[in-house]
Scaffold this motif. Structure first.
Motif, PDB file in Angstrom:
ATOM      1  N   GLN A  85       0.692  -1.333  -0.035  1.00 41.32           N
ATOM      2  CA  GLN A  85       0.058   0.050  -0.179  1.00 41.32           C
ATOM      3  C   GLN A  85       0.962   1.157   0.047  1.00 41.32           C
ATOM      4  OE1 GLN A  85      -2.547  -0.282   3.422  1.00 41.32           O
ATOM      5  NE2 GLN A  85      -3.949  -1.946   2.569  1.00 41.32           N
ATOM      6  N   SER A  86       2.101   1.266   0.478  1.00 36.03           N
ATOM      7  CA  SER A  86       3.126   2.290   0.414  1.00 36.03           C
ATOM      8  C   SER A  86       3.828   2.532  -0.610  1.00 36.03           C
ATOM      9  CB  SER A  86       3.864   1.968   1.745  1.00 36.03           C
ATOM     10  OG  SER A  86       3.340   2.110   2.922  1.00 36.03           O
ATOM     11  N   LEU A  87       3.824   1.443  -1.504  1.00 31.64           N
ATOM     12  CA  LEU A  87       4.712   1.824  -2.923  1.00 31.64           C
ATOM     13  C   LEU A  87       3.891   1.600  -4.045  1.00 31.64           C
ATOM     14  CD1 LEU A  87       5.299  -1.424  -4.008  1.00 31.64           C
ATOM     15  CD2 LEU A  87       6.518  -1.592  -1.935  1.00 31.64           C
ATOM     16  N   GLY A  88       4.617   2.093  -5.090  1.00 30.25           N
ATOM     17  CA  GLY A  88       3.910   1.746  -6.433  1.00 30.25           C
ATOM     18  C   GLY A  88       5.005   0.986  -7.223  1.00 30.25           C
ATOM     19  N   TYR A  89       4.643   0.200  -8.207  1.00 28.26           N
ATOM     20  CA  TYR A  89       5.706  -0.582  -8.785  1.00 28.26           C
ATOM     21  C   TYR A  89       5.275  -0.736 -10.252  1.00 28.26           C
ATOM     22  CZ  TYR A  89       7.825  -4.939 -10.486  1.00 28.26           C
ATOM     23  OH  TYR A  89       8.862  -5.819 -11.134  1.00 28.26           O
ATOM     24  N   MET A  90       6.578  -0.628 -11.007  1.00 24.00           N
ATOM     25  CA  MET A  90       6.522  -0.276 -12.440  1.00 24.00           C
ATOM     26  C   MET A  90       7.537  -1.331 -13.106  1.00 24.00           C
ATOM     27  SD  MET A  90       6.530   2.932 -14.823  1.00 24.00           S
ATOM     28  CE  MET A  90       7.137   2.596 -16.491  1.00 24.00           C
ATOM     29  N   SER A  91       7.479  -2.132 -14.147  1.00 27.16           N
ATOM     30  CA  SER A  91       8.308  -2.924 -14.693  1.00 27.16           C
ATOM     31  C   SER A  91       8.415  -2.563 -16.178  1.00 27.16           C
ATOM     32  CB  SER A  91       8.519  -4.376 -14.450  1.00 27.16           C
ATOM     33  OG  SER A  91       7.676  -4.981 -14.927  1.00 27.16           O
ATOM     34  N   GLN A  92       9.449  -3.063 -16.870  1.00 23.47           N
ATOM     35  CA  GLN A  92       9.133  -3.103 -18.380  1.00 23.47           C
ATOM     36  C   GLN A  92       8.031  -3.885 -18.979  1.00 23.47           C
ATOM     37  OE1 GLN A  92      12.494  -5.195 -20.264  1.00 23.47           O
ATOM     38  NE2 GLN A  92      13.033  -6.053 -18.438  1.00 23.47           N
ATOM     39  N   LEU A 112      -7.862  -0.775  -7.626  1.00 23.98           N
ATOM     40  CA  LEU A 112      -7.158  -1.889  -6.955  1.00 23.98           C
ATOM     41  C   LEU A 112      -6.048  -1.279  -5.838  1.00 23.98           C
ATOM     42  CD1 LEU A 112      -5.461  -3.499 -10.009  1.00 23.98           C
ATOM     43  CD2 LEU A 112      -7.480  -4.297  -8.806  1.00 23.98           C
ATOM     44  N   TYR A 113      -5.777   0.158  -5.681  1.00 31.65           N
ATOM     45  CA  TYR A 113      -5.144   0.735  -4.676  1.00 31.65           C
ATOM     46  C   TYR A 113      -6.017   1.033  -3.543  1.00 31.65           C
ATOM     47  CZ  TYR A 113      -1.166   0.861  -7.614  1.00 31.65           C
ATOM     48  OH  TYR A 113       0.335   0.521  -8.195  1.00 31.65           O
ATOM     49  N   GLY A 114      -7.505   0.962  -3.823  1.00 31.30           N
ATOM     50  CA  GLY A 114      -8.544   0.966  -2.738  1.00 31.30           C
ATOM     51  C   GLY A 114      -8.711   2.566  -2.696  1.00 31.30           C
ATOM     52  N   LEU A 115      -8.867   3.480  -3.948  1.00 30.16           N
ATOM     53  CA  LEU A 115      -9.215   4.697  -3.857  1.00 30.16           C
ATOM     54  C   LEU A 115     -10.510   4.603  -3.893  1.00 30.16           C
ATOM     55  CD1 LEU A 115      -6.605   6.457  -6.137  1.00 30.16           C
ATOM     56  CD2 LEU A 115      -6.528   6.320  -3.699  1.00 30.16           C
ATOM     57  N   THR A 116     -11.522   5.783  -3.542  1.00 23.55           N
ATOM     58  CA  THR A 116     -12.798   5.788  -3.832  1.00 23.55           C
ATOM     59  C   THR A 116     -12.980   6.250  -5.447  1.00 23.55           C
ATOM     60  OG1 THR A 116     -13.213   7.951  -3.072  1.00 23.55           O
ATOM     61  CG2 THR A 116     -13.230   6.505  -1.301  1.00 23.55           C
ATOM     62  N   ARG A 117     -14.461   6.278  -5.747  1.00 28.70           N
ATOM     63  CA  ARG A 117     -14.514   6.495  -7.156  1.00 28.70           C
ATOM     64  C   ARG A 117     -14.236   7.968  -7.374  1.00 28.70           C
ATOM     65  NH1 ARG A 117     -16.441   4.125 -11.261  1.00 28.70           N
ATOM     66  NH2 ARG A 117     -17.485   5.299 -13.177  1.00 28.70           N
ATOM     67  N   ASP A 118     -14.675   8.815  -6.336  1.00 28.29           N
ATOM     68  CA  ASP A 118     -14.351  10.391  -6.620  1.00 28.29           C
ATOM     69  C   ASP A 118     -12.884  10.560  -6.447  1.00 28.29           C
ATOM     70  OD1 ASP A 118     -17.063  10.955  -6.928  1.00 28.29           O
ATOM     71  OD2 ASP A 118     -17.354  11.664  -4.951  1.00 28.29           O
ATOM     72  N   THR A 122     -10.495  12.389  -9.570  1.00 30.28           N
ATOM     73  CA  THR A 122      -9.732  13.572  -9.343  1.00 30.28           C
ATOM     74  C   THR A 122      -8.178  13.217  -9.701  1.00 30.28           C
ATOM     75  OG1 THR A 122     -11.077  14.291  -7.567  1.00 30.28           O
ATOM     76  CG2 THR A 122      -8.901  15.114  -7.572  1.00 30.28           C
ATOM     77  N   ARG A 123      -7.923  12.089  -9.176  1.00 34.92           N
ATOM     78  CA  ARG A 123      -6.213  11.725  -9.201  1.00 34.92           C
ATOM     79  C   ARG A 123      -6.130  11.271 -10.822  1.00 34.92           C
ATOM     80  NH1 ARG A 123      -2.079  12.963  -7.996  1.00 34.92           N
ATOM     81  NH2 ARG A 123      -1.028  11.163  -7.846  1.00 34.92           N
ATOM     82  N   THR A 124      -6.796  10.775 -11.520  1.00 35.46           N
ATOM     83  CA  THR A 124      -6.927  10.574 -12.697  1.00 35.46           C
ATOM     84  C   THR A 124      -6.406  11.659 -13.695  1.00 35.46           C
ATOM     85  OG1 THR A 124      -7.915   8.370 -12.821  1.00 35.46           O
ATOM     86  CG2 THR A 124      -8.225   9.568 -14.932  1.00 35.46           C
ATOM     87  N   CYS A 156       0.043   5.045 -13.692  1.00 37.76           N
ATOM     88  CA  CYS A 156      -0.985   4.220 -12.729  1.00 37.76           C
ATOM     89  C   CYS A 156      -0.212   3.762 -11.479  1.00 37.76           C
ATOM     90  CB  CYS A 156      -1.283   3.007 -13.487  1.00 37.76           C
ATOM     91  SG  CYS A 156      -2.352   2.999 -15.163  1.00 37.76           S
ATOM     92  N   ALA A 157       1.055   3.970 -11.566  1.00 44.44           N
ATOM     93  CA  ALA A 157       1.781   3.482 -10.311  1.00 44.44           C
ATOM     94  C   ALA A 157       1.883   4.353  -9.126  1.00 44.44           C
ATOM     95  CB  ALA A 157       3.238   3.229 -10.645  1.00 44.44           C
ATOM     96  N   ILE A 158       1.593   5.716  -9.551  1.00 48.84           N
ATOM     97  CA  ILE A 158       1.481   6.864  -8.554  1.00 48.84           C
ATOM     98  C   ILE A 158       0.171   7.461  -8.176  1.00 48.84           C
ATOM     99  CG2 ILE A 158       3.932   7.575  -9.486  1.00 48.84           C
ATOM    100  CD1 ILE A 158       2.483  10.117 -10.653  1.00 48.84           C
ATOM    101  N   LEU A 159      -0.821   6.671  -8.619  1.00 45.65           N
ATOM    102  CA  LEU A 159      -2.165   7.184  -8.527  1.00 45.65           C
ATOM    103  C   LEU A 159      -2.399   7.308  -7.014  1.00 45.65           C
ATOM    104  CD1 LEU A 159      -4.508   5.256 -11.145  1.00 45.65           C
ATOM    105  CD2 LEU A 159      -4.276   7.688 -10.932  1.00 45.65           C
ATOM    106  N   HIS A 160      -2.029   6.437  -6.131  1.00 46.89           N
ATOM    107  CA  HIS A 160      -2.208   6.602  -4.681  1.00 46.89           C
ATOM    108  C   HIS A 160      -1.169   7.205  -3.988  1.00 46.89           C
ATOM    109  CE1 HIS A 160       0.424   3.166  -5.424  1.00 46.89           C
ATOM    110  NE2 HIS A 160       0.499   2.806  -4.153  1.00 46.89           N
TER     111      HIS A 160
END
Length: 306
Positions: A85-92, A112-118, A122-124, A156-160
């Motif tokens: 929950q504390s990290l974002g992961y991205m690979s090739q 998937l990261y548990g954000l509400t729809r609102d 906003t984050r998108t 996508c990895a930094i949304l949360h």
């Protein structure tokens, strides 16, 4: 001591004798790391050095055989979900859904990261602007260029808003312009937001952007420090030889009785890494040269192969 100062000073990633054994093969061997908050930390090594296995343990995706890994004080083996929950992961090989639009991919991963729809909406919008993908919002991910897919994966990895970004060879399939934009974004996140970046790369010009680097060899950390320090402390000096082929350079050094670690072609130069105490006679016409991270990698990679 102020608890807030203590928390800020604590490493974001900390491993103690982290080890992973597969049968008779030791992939990661007693690895000790301490990655400070807000650092861009490079994790470097040739293929088979144990980088990906170590990353999987740090992310809580693979339990260690022995030793421990902590992310923001959370034991990743004991509490893998909490650590993630504390990290974002991205690979090739980041999994984007080709038949979903850019915005739909972000909304999905936000869920998937548990954000509400609102929160996801906003984050998108915020991340679309930051990743320079606003005009691609309704484009299918499968129709994006390599650089655009990379920026979408990072978005996508930094949304949360993770405190830690773990990036496993994230720029291996994109052009130089996209790589530059990507690293500008990483530097901004580390500098202005104190996001910690833990990254592997085979591009040594990218390694120059790191605050600190650890070199892995056969699962063991064999050197670490800033790019400047690694160059200064390399047990070798660099010379450019007048020969036109590496084999001819090797022959000239042998004939002069000069030991060498490696002779190789870099661009149109024949370069030689020689021990620090080696004396090169004038008749070799060897010119001392400034080390790059490419040369440092070649030095340590030779020990992996040797």
């Amino acid at each position: 001591m102020d608890s807030r100062k203590s928390a800020a000073a604590a490493p974001v990633i900390e491993t103690h004798a982290l080890t992973r054994v597969f049968g008779s093969y030791t992939a990661v061997d007693r690895l000790n790391l301490a990655v400070p908050r807000g650092a861009i930390y490079g994790f470097i090594g040739s293929n088979g050095s144990g980088k990906s296995t170590a990353i999987r343990m740090i992310c809580g995706l693979l339990p260690p055989t022995s030793g421990t890994a902590y992310v923001l004080g959370c034991d990743t083996a004991a509490h893998p979900e909490r650590a993630r929950q504390s990290l974002g992961y991205m690979s090739q090989r980041f999994s984007l859904y080709a038949n979903m639009t850019v915005a739909e991919n972000m909304m999905f991963y936000g869920g998937l990261y548990g954000l509400t729809r609102d929160e996801r909406r906003t984050r998108t919008q915020e991340v679309l602007v930051r990743m320079q993908l606003t005009d691609k919002r309704d484009v299918l991910a499968g129709g994006l260029s390599g650089g655009q897919k990379q920026r979408l994966a990072l978005g996508c990895a930094i949304l949360h808003r993770p405190a830690l970004l773990v990036l496993d060879e994230p720029t291996s399939a994109v052009d130089p312009t996209s790589r530059r934009l990507f690293w500008n974004l990483l530097s901004e996140m580390a500098g202005t937001e104190q996001t910690t970046i833990f990254v592997t790369t085979h591009f040594m010009d990218e390694a120059e952007h790191c605050d600190e680097i650890a070199f892995l060899q056969r699962g063991r950390k064999i050197a670490s420090g800033s790019p400047t320090r690694l160059k200064e402390e390399l047990p070798a000096r660099l010379y450019v030889l007048p020969e036109e082929a590496a084999e001819a350079g090797e022959a000239a050094l042998r004939a002069a009785g000069v030991a060498f670690d490696e002779v190789y072609v870099f661009g149109r130069q024949v370069r030689a890494l020689v021990p620090r105490d080696a004396v090169l006679p004038e008749e070799l016409h060897a010119a001392p040269w400034e080390l790059t991270m490419e040369d440092v990698f070649i030095y340590y990679d030779r020990r992996q192969r040797g």
